[in-house]
Design a protein around this motif. Structure first.
Motif, PDB file in Angstrom:
ATOM      1  N   THR A 148      -2.899  15.573   3.816  1.00  0.00           N
ATOM      2  CA  THR A 148      -3.773  16.696   3.477  1.00  0.00           C
ATOM      3  C   THR A 148      -2.936  17.959   3.421  1.00  0.00           C
ATOM      4  N   ASP A 149      -3.049  18.688   2.319  1.00  0.00           N
ATOM      5  CA  ASP A 149      -2.270  19.905   2.122  1.00  0.00           C
ATOM      6  C   ASP A 149      -3.213  21.028   1.714  1.00  0.00           C
ATOM      7  N   GLY A 151      -6.015  21.771   2.898  1.00  0.00           N
ATOM      8  CA  GLY A 151      -7.380  21.275   2.861  1.00  0.00           C
ATOM      9  C   GLY A 151      -7.658  20.233   1.790  1.00  0.00           C
ATOM     10  N   GLU A 152      -6.686  19.937   0.959  1.00  0.00           N
ATOM     11  CA  GLU A 152      -6.860  18.953  -0.122  1.00  0.00           C
ATOM     12  C   GLU A 152      -6.200  17.638   0.256  1.00  0.00           C
ATOM     13  N   GLU A 153      -6.968  16.542   0.185  1.00  0.00           N
ATOM     14  CA  GLU A 153      -6.380  15.235   0.422  1.00  0.00           C
ATOM     15  C   GLU A 153      -5.551  14.826  -0.796  1.00  0.00           C
ATOM     16  N   ILE A 154      -4.321  14.430  -0.541  1.00  0.00           N
ATOM     17  CA  ILE A 154      -3.386  14.075  -1.606  1.00  0.00           C
ATOM     18  C   ILE A 154      -3.227  12.560  -1.643  1.00  0.00           C
ATOM     19  N   ASP A 155      -3.512  11.977  -2.785  1.00  0.00           N
ATOM     20  CA  ASP A 155      -3.371  10.532  -2.989  1.00  0.00           C
ATOM     21  C   ASP A 155      -2.305  10.307  -4.064  1.00  0.00           C
ATOM     22  N   LEU A 156      -1.138   9.799  -3.646  1.00  0.00           N
ATOM     23  CA  LEU A 156      -0.029   9.545  -4.566  1.00  0.00           C
ATOM     24  C   LEU A 156       0.254   8.051  -4.706  1.00  0.00           C
ATOM     25  N   THR A 157      -0.748   7.232  -4.401  1.00  0.00           N
ATOM     26  CA  THR A 157      -0.590   5.787  -4.519  1.00  0.00           C
ATOM     27  C   THR A 157      -0.144   5.408  -5.925  1.00  0.00           C
ATOM     28  N   VAL A 186       2.722  19.204   7.182  1.00  0.00           N
ATOM     29  CA  VAL A 186       1.960  18.172   6.488  1.00  0.00           C
ATOM     30  C   VAL A 186       2.155  16.816   7.156  1.00  0.00           C
ATOM     31  N   PHE A 187       3.262  16.655   7.907  1.00  0.00           N
ATOM     32  CA  PHE A 187       3.462  15.406   8.637  1.00  0.00           C
ATOM     33  C   PHE A 187       2.332  15.156   9.633  1.00  0.00           C
ATOM     34  N   ARG A 188       1.717  16.229  10.109  1.00  0.00           N
ATOM     35  CA  ARG A 188       0.640  16.075  11.088  1.00  0.00           C
ATOM     36  C   ARG A 188      -0.590  15.403  10.478  1.00  0.00           C
ATOM     37  N   THR A 189      -0.687  15.395   9.160  1.00  0.00           N
ATOM     38  CA  THR A 189      -1.900  14.922   8.490  1.00  0.00           C
ATOM     39  C   THR A 189      -1.789  13.500   7.965  1.00  0.00           C
ATOM     40  N   ILE A 190      -0.655  12.825   8.163  1.00  0.00           N
ATOM     41  CA  ILE A 190      -0.458  11.511   7.566  1.00  0.00           C
ATOM     42  C   ILE A 190      -1.513  10.525   8.053  1.00  0.00           C
ATOM     43  N   ASP A 191      -2.083   9.789   7.117  1.00  0.00           N
ATOM     44  CA  ASP A 191      -3.114   8.797   7.412  1.00  0.00           C
ATOM     45  C   ASP A 191      -2.651   7.456   6.862  1.00  0.00           C
ATOM     46  N   PHE A 192      -2.271   6.552   7.761  1.00  0.00           N
ATOM     47  CA  PHE A 192      -1.772   5.239   7.346  1.00  0.00           C
ATOM     48  C   PHE A 192      -2.897   4.234   7.106  1.00  0.00           C
ATOM     49  N   SER A 193      -4.130   4.596   7.421  1.00  0.00           N
ATOM     50  CA  SER A 193      -5.229   3.637   7.307  1.00  0.00           C
ATOM     51  C   SER A 193      -5.500   3.228   5.870  1.00  0.00           C
ATOM     52  N   THR A 194      -5.017   4.019   4.912  1.00  0.00           N
ATOM     53  CA  THR A 194      -5.208   3.701   3.489  1.00  0.00           C
ATOM     54  C   THR A 194      -3.972   3.049   2.865  1.00  0.00           C
ATOM     55  N   MET A 195      -2.939   2.794   3.663  1.00  0.00           N
ATOM     56  CA  MET A 195      -1.692   2.225   3.129  1.00  0.00           C
ATOM     57  C   MET A 195      -1.844   0.708   3.043  1.00  0.00           C
ATOM     58  N   ALA A 196      -2.523   0.275   1.996  1.00  0.00           N
ATOM     59  CA  ALA A 196      -2.932  -1.128   1.887  1.00  0.00           C
ATOM     60  C   ALA A 196      -1.882  -2.026   1.245  1.00  0.00           C
ATOM     61  N   THR A 197      -0.927  -1.473   0.512  1.00  0.00           N
ATOM     62  CA  THR A 197       0.074  -2.287  -0.166  1.00  0.00           C
ATOM     63  C   THR A 197       0.942  -3.010   0.865  1.00  0.00           C
ATOM     64  N   PRO A 198       1.235  -4.280   0.643  1.00  0.00           N
ATOM     65  CA  PRO A 198       2.079  -5.014   1.599  1.00  0.00           C
ATOM     66  C   PRO A 198       3.428  -4.316   1.809  1.00  0.00           C
ATOM     67  N   ALA A 199       3.916  -4.334   3.052  1.00  0.00           N
ATOM     68  CA  ALA A 199       5.172  -3.652   3.343  1.00  0.00           C
ATOM     69  C   ALA A 199       5.839  -4.235   4.578  1.00  0.00           C
ATOM     70  N   LEU A 200       7.161  -4.103   4.602  1.00  0.00           N
ATOM     71  CA  LEU A 200       7.983  -4.406   5.766  1.00  0.00           C
ATOM     72  C   LEU A 200       8.429  -3.089   6.376  1.00  0.00           C
ATOM     73  N   VAL A 201       8.124  -2.885   7.645  1.00  0.00           N
ATOM     74  CA  VAL A 201       8.546  -1.694   8.382  1.00  0.00           C
ATOM     75  C   VAL A 201       9.754  -2.079   9.222  1.00  0.00           C
ATOM     76  N   VAL A 202      10.853  -1.330   9.071  1.00  0.00           N
ATOM     77  CA  VAL A 202      12.086  -1.604   9.811  1.00  0.00           C
ATOM     78  C   VAL A 202      12.343  -0.442  10.759  1.00  0.00           C
ATOM     79  N   ALA A 203      12.495  -0.751  12.045  1.00  0.00           N
ATOM     80  CA  ALA A 203      12.690   0.285  13.056  1.00  0.00           C
ATOM     81  C   ALA A 203      13.776  -0.137  14.032  1.00  0.00           C
TER      82      ALA A 203
END
Length: 299
Positions: A148-149, A151-157, A186-203
């Protein structure tokens, strides 16, 4: 492994972008139907690793194992600071970084025609995005995470991307309390609940990003825990933010230099993408069973 051809820069004029979009293309010398990996560089303190000139340990490995790797220089790169430092959205260009990848996918025909011996070899139905650090944030947005930037939700899928690899990517925003928290609100607003595409997270289990949060290394696993399935998490023992040195060969900024760890990242990410792109391929299962320098969990 196959011999690799690498060509740069491919120059793509983009209307409204303050400078042309430049990228490096690395691909195996032979073969067709090559899956495409869009590689988003991090921000970092180096002058050239955060550009199309960086991440050779991964780009070379992926290309040698059958992928076409496309590496743009984002506007956030230090190589462009003298030209775009005062441009809107700077210095991190969070929205532009994601848009770069969509512009590249729009112009795959031009890229094939420009790079010698590449014409007709790209598999347009097999596209992944990979990103390290700030590039992992970019990849998260392309995979469906929202911000969200003003007040606007940004969708760049980007629907043409069907797989993702997040390398030491930022995590949740509600735990930010370090000096960089105010620099990147803007990092404070990240919402991962919509990140539906399959992914590998490496940490890395020692990647303690105190400049963002005191949550510890678990912060970088948030994209796995907070996003919907299907996701996998690769945790590397003793891995710090450069995961052994993925941003460049013998990079001085690597605090955990370890060629074996870099090789593990290359091997596991390759196996993951291969199995995701080819149903029935057992490379990922085999790589997980043979892993001794980390752990894997999936959902």
């Amino acid at each position: 492994m196959s011999p690799v051809l690498s060509y740069s820069p491919v120059v793509l004029p983009v209307p409204g972008r303050p400078v042309d979009l430049e990228l490096r293309v690395s691909a195996p010398a032979t073969g067709t139907g090559l899956p495409v990996v869009l590689l988003s560089h991090g921000h970092g303190g180096s002058n050239h690793l955060s550009s199309l000139h960086g991440y050779a340990p991964l780009a070379d490995y992926w290309a040698a194992h059958g992928f076409a790797v496309l590496q743009p220089t984002h506007l956030s790169s230090a190589t462009l600071r003298h030209r775009v430092g005062d441009a809107p959205d700077g210095p991190y260009f969070l929205r532009s970084r994601a848009e770069d990848m969509s512009h590249i996918l729009d112009r795959l025909d031009v890229i094939e025609d420009t790079v010698p011996r590449l014409a007709g070899r790209l598999a347009r139905d097999k596209v992944a995005v990979a990103g390290h650090s700030l590039g992992g944030f970019t990849a998260s947005l392309l995979l469906g995470a929202r911000i969200t930037d003003d007040g606007e939700e940004i969708d760049l899928t980007e629907p043409r991307i069907s797989q993702g690899v997040l390398l030491a990517a930022p995590g949740r925003g509600d735990v930010l309390n370090g000096p960089m928290a105010d620099a990147l609100p803007v990092f404070r607003t990240i919402d991962f609940s919509t990140m539906a595409t399959p992914a590998l997270v490496v940490a890395g289990d020692k990647d303690d990003s105190r400049h963002f949060t005191d949550m510890g290394p678990d912060w970088h696993a948030d994209p796995y825990h907070l996003a919907p399935a299907p996701k996998s998490l690769l945790t590397l023992f003793d891995g710090e933010h450069l995961l052994g040195g993925i941003s460049g060969y013998d990079a001085a900024e690597t605090s955990d230099e370890n060629p074996e760890r870099v090789a593990t990242v290359g091997r596991l990410t390759t196996a993951y993408l291969r199995s995701r792109f080819t149903p029935g391929d057992t490379a990922w299962q085999t790589a997980c069973e043979e892993l001794t320098t980390g752990t894997v969990e999936s959902k």
